[in-house]
Design a protein around this motif. Structure first.
Motif, short mmCIF file in Angstrom:
data_model
loop_
_atom_site.label_atom_id
_atom_site.label_comp_id
_atom_site.label_asym_id
_atom_site.label_seq_id
_atom_site.Cartn_x
_atom_site.Cartn_y
_atom_site.Cartn_z
N PHE A 37 1.07 -1.40 0.34
CA PHE A 37 -0.02 0.02 -0.07
C PHE A 37 0.93 1.17 -0.20
CE2 PHE A 37 -3.51 -2.96 1.29
CZ PHE A 37 -4.45 -2.60 0.98
N TYR A 41 9.60 4.44 -14.74
CA TYR A 41 9.90 3.11 -15.92
C TYR A 41 9.14 4.24 -17.55
CZ TYR A 41 8.12 -0.23 -18.89
OH TYR A 41 9.04 -1.54 -19.99
N ALA A 90 13.87 0.87 -14.12
CA ALA A 90 12.35 0.66 -13.09
C ALA A 90 12.05 -0.55 -13.61
CB ALA A 90 12.10 1.67 -12.16
N LYS A 91 12.01 -1.24 -14.09
CA LYS A 91 11.07 -1.47 -14.82
C LYS A 91 10.00 -2.48 -14.00
CE LYS A 91 14.20 -5.17 -16.32
NZ LYS A 91 14.02 -6.25 -17.50
N PRO A 92 8.28 -2.61 -14.13
CA PRO A 92 7.62 -3.10 -13.48
C PRO A 92 7.90 -4.35 -13.00
CG PRO A 92 6.64 -2.11 -15.62
CD PRO A 92 8.36 -3.13 -15.79
N VAL A 143 9.55 -3.54 -9.80
CA VAL A 143 9.19 -3.19 -8.85
C VAL A 143 7.70 -4.77 -7.74
CG1 VAL A 143 6.86 -1.25 -8.24
CG2 VAL A 143 8.41 -1.36 -9.87
N ALA A 144 7.51 -5.27 -8.82
CA ALA A 144 6.92 -6.58 -8.05
C ALA A 144 8.02 -7.26 -7.03
CB ALA A 144 6.29 -7.44 -9.37
N ARG A 145 8.72 -7.13 -8.01
CA ARG A 145 9.72 -7.76 -6.76
C ARG A 145 10.30 -7.08 -5.59
NH1 ARG A 145 10.45 -13.80 -8.48
NH2 ARG A 145 9.74 -14.11 -10.82
N ARG A 187 8.20 -5.22 -3.54
CA ARG A 187 6.80 -5.33 -3.47
C ARG A 187 7.27 -6.72 -2.67
NH1 ARG A 187 2.97 -6.98 -0.53
NH2 ARG A 187 1.13 -7.46 -1.77
N PRO A 241 16.07 4.23 -6.29
CA PRO A 241 14.67 4.67 -5.00
C PRO A 241 13.50 4.57 -5.81
CG PRO A 241 16.85 5.77 -5.90
CD PRO A 241 16.95 4.62 -6.63
N VAL A 242 13.46 3.99 -6.92
CA VAL A 242 12.23 4.83 -7.56
C VAL A 242 11.53 2.90 -7.05
CG1 VAL A 242 10.76 4.99 -9.64
CG2 VAL A 242 12.34 6.42 -9.77
N GLN A 278 10.28 3.33 -3.71
CA GLN A 278 9.65 4.37 -3.44
C GLN A 278 7.94 3.24 -4.51
OE1 GLN A 278 10.06 7.42 -5.28
NE2 GLN A 278 7.66 8.54 -5.55
N GLU A 279 7.90 2.99 -5.32
CA GLU A 279 6.80 2.20 -5.65
C GLU A 279 6.20 1.03 -5.25
OE1 GLU A 279 5.47 3.19 -8.82
OE2 GLU A 279 5.76 4.97 -7.85
N SER A 280 7.21 0.16 -4.30
CA SER A 280 7.44 -1.05 -3.85
C SER A 280 5.74 -1.06 -2.80
CB SER A 280 8.72 -1.82 -3.11
OG SER A 280 9.14 -0.75 -1.89
N GLY A 281 5.55 0.01 -2.18
CA GLY A 281 5.05 -0.19 -0.71
C GLY A 281 5.39 -0.85 -0.09
N ASN A 282 6.56 -1.57 0.19
CA ASN A 282 7.34 -2.51 1.42
C ASN A 282 8.10 -1.43 2.30
OD1 ASN A 282 8.58 -4.25 2.14
ND2 ASN A 282 9.30 -4.93 0.88
N ALA A 283 7.57 -1.10 3.24
CA ALA A 283 8.21 -0.23 4.36
C ALA A 283 9.64 -1.26 4.96
CB ALA A 283 7.73 -0.15 5.39
#
Lengths: 455, 301
Positions: free
Chosen positions: A179, A455, B62-64, B67-69, B71, B89-90, B93-98
């Motif tokens: 989230f 991206y 910063a490929k999708p 980002v999924a990995r 996450r 950093p992207v 940031q996009e991962s939503g994984n604190a």
């Protein structure tokens, strides 16, 4: 001179014995030196042995500590040379500045430029003025706020000396399970190109469909919630709402919010060299007395203001193929479809019809190829369909507009921080039987903090 | 519109109900840290490597898929020192994984365990792509790998305490094997000491430093800046008076300039794997150094 005198004296002294004595003395001196040297060698060896011993014991104790693995690791050592100590500026946000500008030549007067069949959506559309133009200078500040939030401000200073807040938002950094929440003013997350800052565009301007449907980039003044699925396939869901302040919405005279945006993005890799992302988005907004209308086929205004609802669908896709670090092919396209229904008004504000509806659509397809480390070439095709307004008393001479544009670009990138570009447009946005030819030469420079690109 | 909301909801519910796996998920930015994580974590870790040896790690997207990995990662292993500044950093940031944000135990920087070479005294982009915290291309000195291995073992134990004993044992085993390997490599590489070389980019500096190679010149006039014809011409005349034995380049580099120079100064251009996976021999970290040394030794014969 004071300094040199003793040095010179010493040198003279040093040469004296050699000159005064014979070969025996030289041999004796050599032997003495040799003795000194071997003495030092022995000492150095002893020291080295001690260092090795110390290192080994430190290693052993480190290993022992790890074997226990009870204590957490020490905090990362501060970077060498990065003595931030008590500097008040150490917490300053990262600052980056984009400088941009262009030289424009057009065959037709750009003042009359408009997109046929579409109401004017904002003043960022069009080829811009002739001759030299100072572009937007984009200033970004970004930093973590605390362990829970980060903040970003991007202000654009345009050539007319106006400052515009492009984005000013907080985002969460401590949420888990995929989230994230963003709030403030930000580029809406629908589609592909909407979130991309101007300096990262592959062409001087945005595709016509963005200019026609959103007046450039759609900014949300509100909040966004995103959730990323825990899958190896990239699967992202987003929802936004805001005050509707940006085209095609207007701010409503009411509490609560205006409009909603939902989007899904999917992406992944195909083999080692190819990556892709696709998405579907839906936006709904309402407007009250939104000024700006469209013309009929004779160039007379059909109406001047609109109140009602706009529903927009966006389908986007991008594919990148990078077979080597020096070559990349990027293909992207987006299709937008908007249905508007409501009431239309004339310039005086009197109601013309309350059953107005229109469906407009448009798309673009573009491709950029990096054929050498510093060179890229690109082509883009834009196509729009202004739709046909329908209402009870609609006149017969309605405009059936289908603007088109073809753009070709070549850019040279001496480094990651500089770009020089030439773009030619075959521009039939006005769809009035006469084509505009535009040539633009553009520079984009980035200074300050190293930005990371999406991206 | 209703259909879309329904589709949205179905996808959302479907994605939420996916099962999670037991092994610790590690996202490594380079193949070397990926290989190290496998050495240290064995079957207790599930490693995904963001880049290949044939990519320029400065310029990664910063490929999708990444980002999924990020996450679902329990641990991100990066080089740090701003090597991945253009893309990591992207991802985070996009991962939503604190858990993998900088400062958290789930974010590990190899550079934090090392003393970097070439920390610039002055920062100005006119000097090219310089890294403000020092040269981040640390993997070609095996002593660096060892220091990072110690820190990474401790970190694995910290974020996966139930397997701490396993990581500690595996860490010690790796350490012993690596120690022996370093001794063997250093003995084998002794004849290379003092060999004058031309390097391609500053990412070969740690290798030169370790082996005692003498860096005479660099094909890039400034870091990240490709050579001009005039610069290469000047380089040829410089190397006429200061001859070199080898021209070093990495698997991911464009070999054009190095080959051009090689013909003119009569020194072989040696393509080194640079990272795990950069050559057929560099299948793991041991292979990376074996193959690098073999290629260097074969070239000076």
């Amino acid at each position: 001179m004071m300094v040199f005198r003793p040095v010179a004296a010493l040198m003279a002294l040093a040469t004296l014995p050699a000159m005064a004595s014979g070969a025996d003395d030289v041999a004796a001196l050599r032997a003495e030196l040799q003795a000194l040297k071997s003495d030092y060698d022995a000492r150095v060896d002893a020291l080295e042995a001690r260092i090795r011993q110390l290192e080994a014991s430190a290693q052993a104790s480190a290993d022992a500590a790890e074997a226990l693995a009870t204590a957490p690791p020490a905090a990362p050592a501060p970077a060498p040379g990065g003595d931030v100590g008590d500097k008040a500026s150490a917490f300053n946000p990262a600052i980056s500045l984009i400088l941009g500008g262009n030289f424009t030549g057009t065959s037709r007067d750009p003042a009359g430029w408009h997109i046929a069949g579409f109401p004017p959506a904002g003043d960022e559309a069009g080829p811009g003025g002739r001759s030299f133009n100072l572009g937007e200078s984009e200033l970004t500040f970004a930093a973590s706020i605390d362990p829970y939030f980060a903040g970003t401000l991007t202000a654009a200073i345009n050539g007319d000396n106006e400052i515009e807040v492009e984005e000013a938002f907080f985002r969460t950094t401590a949420l888990r399970d995929g989230f994230s929440v963003k709030g403030g003013r930000f580029f809406s997350g629908f589609g592909y190109l909407n979130e991309v800052h101007a300096h990262a565009w592959d062409f001087v301007d945005q595709p016509l469909v963005y200019q026609a449907m959103f007046g450039g980039q759609h900014k949300q003044n509100g909040v966004q919630v995103k959730w990323l699925a825990p899958t190896d396939l990239f699967l992202e869901f987003g929802a936004e709402t805001g005050n509707g302040d940006n085209f095609p919405g207007t701010r409503l005279e009411s509490n609560g919010f205006n409009g909603a945006t939902l989007f899904v993005h999917v992406g992944g890799d195909i083999g080692d060299y190819t990556s892709w992302r696709g998405g579907v988005s839906w936006l709904t907004q309402s407007s009250e007395a939104r000024s700006g209308g469209i013309d009929d086929a004779d160039g007379q205004p059909l109406f001047d203001a609109f109140s009602g609802d706009s529903d927009t669908w966006v389908v986007d896709g991008v594919l990148k193929w990078a077979p080597s670090p020096r070559r990349q092919l990027k293909v992207q396209g987006e299709y937008m479809h908007r249905r508007e229904s409501g009431s239309i008004f004339d310039a005086g504000g009197s109601l013309l019809a309350d059953d107005y509806r229109n469906t407009r659509a448009g798309w673009y397809l573009q491709s950029v190829y990096q054929f050498a480390p510093r060179w890229r070439v690109g082509a883009r095709y834009d196509s729009l369909d202004g739709g046909t307004p329908a209402y009870a008393f609609a006149p017969p001479n309605l405009l059936d507009a289908s603007p088109e544009r073809i753009s070709l670009m070549l850019d040279w990138n001496p480094s990651e921080f500089s770009r020089l570009r030439a773009q030619y447009d075959w521009d039939d946005a006005r769809d009035d039987g006469e084509t505009d030819h535009a040539l633009r030469l553009q520079y984009i420079y980035g200074i300050g903090a190293h930005g990371a690109h999406k991206y | 519109m209703k259909d879309f909301i329904r589709l949205f909801a179905v996808l959302l519910v479907g994605a939420v109900s996916l099962p999670a796996s037991a092994a610790l998920k590690v996202l490594a930015t380079t193949p070397d840290w990926g290989a190290l994580a496998i050495e240290l974590g064995g079957d207790k870790v599930n490693v995904y490597v963001a880049t290949t040896a044939l990519q320029d790690v400065h310029r990664v997207e910063a490929k999708p898929s990444l980002v999924a990995r990020a996450r679902s990662a329990d641990l991100v292993v990066a080089t740090g020192a701003e090597l991945e500044v253009g893309w990591l950093p992207v991802l985070l940031q996009e991962s939503g994984n604190a858990r993998v944000q900088p400062g958290q135990p789930g974010y590990f920087e190899a550079a934090s365990a090392l003393r970097l070479l070439e920390v610039p005294a002055k920062l100005d982009r006119a000097m090219g792509d310089i890294h403000p915290l020092g040269n981040p291309h640390v993997q070609l000195d095996p002593h660096n790998i060892q220091a990072v291995a110690h820190a990474l073992t401790a970190r694995l134990s910290q974020i996966d305490p139930s397997q701490a004993a396993f990581y500690a044992a595996r860490g010690m085993d790796f350490d012993a094997r690596w120690d022996a390997a370093i001794k063997a490599w250093e003995a084998k590489a002794a004849p290379l000491k003092g060999t004058p070389v031309v390097i391609m980019h500053r990412d070969q500096v740690y290798l030169c430093h370790w082996l005692g190679l003498t860096e005479v010149a660099s094909i890039e006039p400034k870091p990240g800046v490709p050579p001009t014809a005039a610069y290469l011409g000047a380089l040829v005349s410089k190397l006429g008076t200061t001859p070199v034995r080898l021209i070093l380049l990495n698997a991911y580099n464009d070999p054009k300039a190095a080959n051009w120079l090689s013909e003119r100064v009569h020194a072989p251009a040696v393509v080194l794997p640079f990272s795990v996976g950069g050559s057929d021999g560099a299948k793991d970290l041991f292979g990376l150094f074996d193959d690098t040394l073999n290629k260097l030794l074969a070239a000076v014969k």
